[in-house]
Design a protein around this motif. Sequence first.
Motif, PDB file in Angstrom:
ATOM      1  N   UNK A 329      21.806  24.661 -34.532  1.00 39.61           N
ATOM      2  CA  UNK A 329      21.054  24.954 -33.303  1.00 39.61           C
ATOM      3  C   UNK A 329      20.364  26.317 -33.322  1.00 39.61           C
ATOM      4  N   UNK A 330      20.712  27.186 -34.289  1.00 37.67           N
ATOM      5  CA  UNK A 330      20.120  28.511 -34.341  1.00 37.67           C
ATOM      6  C   UNK A 330      18.821  28.511 -35.143  1.00 37.67           C
ATOM      7  N   UNK A 331      18.020  29.532 -34.903  1.00 38.94           N
ATOM      8  CA  UNK A 331      16.829  29.804 -35.692  1.00 38.94           C
ATOM      9  C   UNK A 331      16.952  31.187 -36.310  1.00 38.94           C
ATOM     10  N   UNK A 332      16.150  31.450 -37.330  1.00 42.77           N
ATOM     11  CA  UNK A 332      16.077  32.781 -37.919  1.00 42.77           C
ATOM     12  C   UNK A 332      14.784  33.422 -37.438  1.00 42.77           C
ATOM     13  N   UNK A 333      14.912  34.525 -36.699  1.00 41.17           N
ATOM     14  CA  UNK A 333      13.766  35.217 -36.115  1.00 41.17           C
ATOM     15  C   UNK A 333      13.464  36.411 -37.015  1.00 41.17           C
ATOM     16  N   UNK A 334      12.326  36.383 -37.680  1.00 40.84           N
ATOM     17  CA  UNK A 334      12.009  37.372 -38.705  1.00 40.84           C
ATOM     18  C   UNK A 334      11.016  38.393 -38.172  1.00 40.84           C
ATOM     19  N   UNK A 335      11.233  39.667 -38.540  1.00 42.72           N
ATOM     20  CA  UNK A 335      10.319  40.730 -38.127  1.00 42.72           C
ATOM     21  C   UNK A 335      10.109  41.689 -39.285  1.00 42.72           C
ATOM     22  N   UNK A 336       8.955  42.360 -39.264  1.00 38.34           N
ATOM     23  CA  UNK A 336       8.633  43.389 -40.250  1.00 38.34           C
ATOM     24  C   UNK A 336       8.404  44.710 -39.539  1.00 38.34           C
ATOM     25  N   UNK A 337       8.349  45.782 -40.310  1.00 41.10           N
ATOM     26  CA  UNK A 337       8.101  47.098 -39.740  1.00 41.10           C
ATOM     27  C   UNK A 337       6.714  47.133 -39.106  1.00 41.10           C
ATOM     28  N   UNK A 338       6.633  47.660 -37.895  1.00 36.24           N
ATOM     29  CA  UNK A 338       5.334  47.732 -37.203  1.00 36.24           C
ATOM     30  C   UNK A 338       4.556  48.962 -37.661  1.00 36.24           C
TER      31      UNK A 338
END
Length: 338
Positions: A329-338
């Motif tokens: 049920x989970x997702x992987x929420x990905x982010x990079x340096x702004x």
Amino acid sequence: MSDSVSPPPEVVMTQLIFGKWVAMAISVAAKLHLADHLANGPLSVAELATRTETHAPSLFRLLRALASVGIFAEDAAGNFAQTPLSQVLRSNVPGSMRAVADYCGADWSWRPWGQLLETVKTGQTAFDAVFGEQVFEYLSKHPHESEVFNEGMTSFSMQESPAVVAAVDFSAFGTIVDVGGGHGHLLGTILMKTPTARGIVYDLPHVVAGAPAHLAAVGLADRCRAEGGNFFETVPAGDAYVMKHIIHDWPDDKSITILRNCRRAANPGAKLFLVEMVIPPGNAPSPGKLLDLEMLVIASGKERTEAEYAALFAAAGWRLTRIVPTQSPTSVIEAELA
């Protein structure tokens, strides 16, 4: 061929209302390790009562109720045996939910739900009102309750971690930091699939104390270390940061503090991976919408939408890049340096 007939609304509502009976009965069965006692075959209620130090007539009533919903089964001789559903209440088996059931029925987890109405009226976290302190402060002072919680979280990780590593490739990262990593199950799963990476399990000292034994047991003691600390103050340097069900524990201001600390410590080119349930729009069923109530009652946090995660990231110096669904049920929420 007859058309199926849906039960009337009042019947469906009755089943939903009485769900608390089933939930607590399952939790008691988990606490008594009934499925473990039945692992080698059927037993009489008298034998089970002796093994669990319980009142036999009351234990029979518990087992009878659970058997009516497919958890255990009574045979013609009055003995009780396993069913496919009760198998997952065993300890240390694939898909085990025993620790989760134990945690969900623990007094400190269950009692605040009785104050949900007051929380809805005031916005005050029910746990804080009942116990006079925040849940993680409480757990730091109560070792047994903390261990029940940590075992429950590890059990969740056993279901979710394989789905995470199947969805995301971590091979580009040299040092992976699991912030709020508990006993290290998620990071251990990542490292076993990523032999070139090294890892740091980072959590409060009394929590992360359980990580070295797990890491050694899976052969990762030479590539992964445990470090105690407070993620509201600092986090170790790393090339990738993973957090599973951490940000949902906290309101926006504290979540931004955690994310900013990761941003401050991050190596050039680092990325961030949150493992959370992302709330979908509309009326679609979602376990995250119910888990959100647990956060309201217990932890002062919340489940969030994609837009809400994007806003958190922006406030903390990160940029949302993608949301990767998993087989859980989970997702992987990905982010990079702004």
